[in-house]
Design an enzyme around this catalytic site. Structure first.
Site, mmCIF file in Angstrom:
data_model
loop_
_atom_site.group_PDB
_atom_site.id
_atom_site.type_symbol
_atom_site.label_atom_id
_atom_site.label_comp_id
_atom_site.label_asym_id
_atom_site.label_seq_id
_atom_site.Cartn_x
_atom_site.Cartn_y
_atom_site.Cartn_z
ATOM 1 N N SER A 94 0.832 -1.194 0.000
ATOM 2 C CA SER A 94 0.000 0.000 0.000
ATOM 3 C C SER A 94 0.875 1.255 0.000
ATOM 4 C CB SER A 94 -0.945 -0.048 1.209
ATOM 5 O OG SER A 94 -1.998 0.887 1.060
ATOM 6 N N ASP A 195 -9.842 -5.217 -4.431
ATOM 7 C CA ASP A 195 -9.212 -4.390 -3.402
ATOM 8 C C ASP A 195 -10.145 -3.221 -3.110
ATOM 9 O OD1 ASP A 195 -7.648 -2.542 -1.941
ATOM 10 O OD2 ASP A 195 -5.798 -3.210 -2.897
ATOM 11 N N HIS A 225 -7.219 -6.135 0.217
ATOM 12 C CA HIS A 225 -6.092 -5.200 0.232
ATOM 13 C C HIS A 225 -4.887 -5.688 1.043
ATOM 14 C CE1 HIS A 225 -3.936 -1.487 -0.065
ATOM 15 N NE2 HIS A 225 -3.904 -1.343 1.240
#
Length: 253
Positions: A94, A195, A225
């Protein structure tokens, strides 16, 4: 400020001469990277999993930090890791992927390769454009943590998103996205098919923007995610070790 239990940074000194810097995500903690780090340590690599400033305590504290604080931390860890390892890779998830890309843009060939899980360089959410304005009047909004498909698994992260910190993240996105062409290192890009936090367009923009001499694209079909804690975690771990070995094999031929 007291740390949340489990949010501690971690490190391991390996025997291979290869070091891995692991960068966690926005509002998250090293806990999301620890299983990955343990797998890498078992493979003989030196591992660093730092805690980013403002993370693992309270979202209010995080609101007092900016992207430069987070970047300075991973940059310092990278420099330190390079003093004890012949070869260094940077892995991130991320926003940790964003930081990894930024490091690659600055350090070039001093970083042997990148492995990214659901990295972010933009968002399609319309309200994101209002973040600079909202940051002056709104302290936080509902959180984005815990996007995991695997039943019974939770992420150690804030339940609120600190708005001023999020506005700073958007600045990091713009800078990193503009310099994607500076990324020439081998890249392992792992991205979830579904996601709910980072839109799929992010991986496409990264893949099309970098100039990596080796790019391996791995879709994650069974995770959301936080894939390092999800159903595809074993795949993420295995492919990342294979990636390290493949990069090193090319370097020695």
């Amino acid at each position: 400020m007291a740390l949340l239990a489990g949010a501690e940074p971690f490190s391991h000194t390996g025997t291979s001469g290869t070091g891995i810097l692991l960068c966690h995500g926005f509002t998250g903690t090293p806990a999301s990277m620890r299983p990955w780090g343990e797998h890498l340590a078992e493979a003989g690599f030196s591992v660093r999993g730092p805690r980013l400033p403002g993370h693992g305590t309270t979202w209010q504290e995080m609101n007092r930090t900016r992207w430069t604080d987070w970047y300075d931390t991973v940059r310092s860890e990278l420099l330190d890791l390079r003093t004890s390892c012949d070869t260094v890779f940077v892995f991130g998830m991320s926003m940790g992927g964003t930081l990894a890309l930024r490091l690659a843009q600055e350090f070039g060939p001093d970083i042997a390769g990148l492995a990214l899980v659901n990295p972010s360089v933009l968002t399609l959410r319309r309200d994101a454009k209002l973040l600079p304005l909202l940051s002056g009047v709104l302290a936080s909004v509902p959180g984005v943590a815990g996007d995991i498909a695997k039943p019974g698994v939770t992420e150690l992260a804030y339940t609120r998103v600190p708005v001023r910190a999020a506005a700073s993240l958007s600045q990091l996105w713009r800078l990193t996205r503009a310099d994607l062409h500076k990324v020439t290192q081998p890249l392992l890009l792992m991205h979830s098919v579904v996601d709910h936090v980072v839109e799929p367009v992010n991986s496409r923009v990264i893949a099309e923007g970098v100039r990596s001499n080796q790019l391996v694209d791995v879709p994650l079909e069974h995770s959301f995610h936080v894939a390092t804690l999800d159903n595809d975690a074993p795949l993420v771990f295995e492919r990342s070790v294979e990636f390290i070995h493949s990069v090193q094999q090319v370097q020695t031929t």
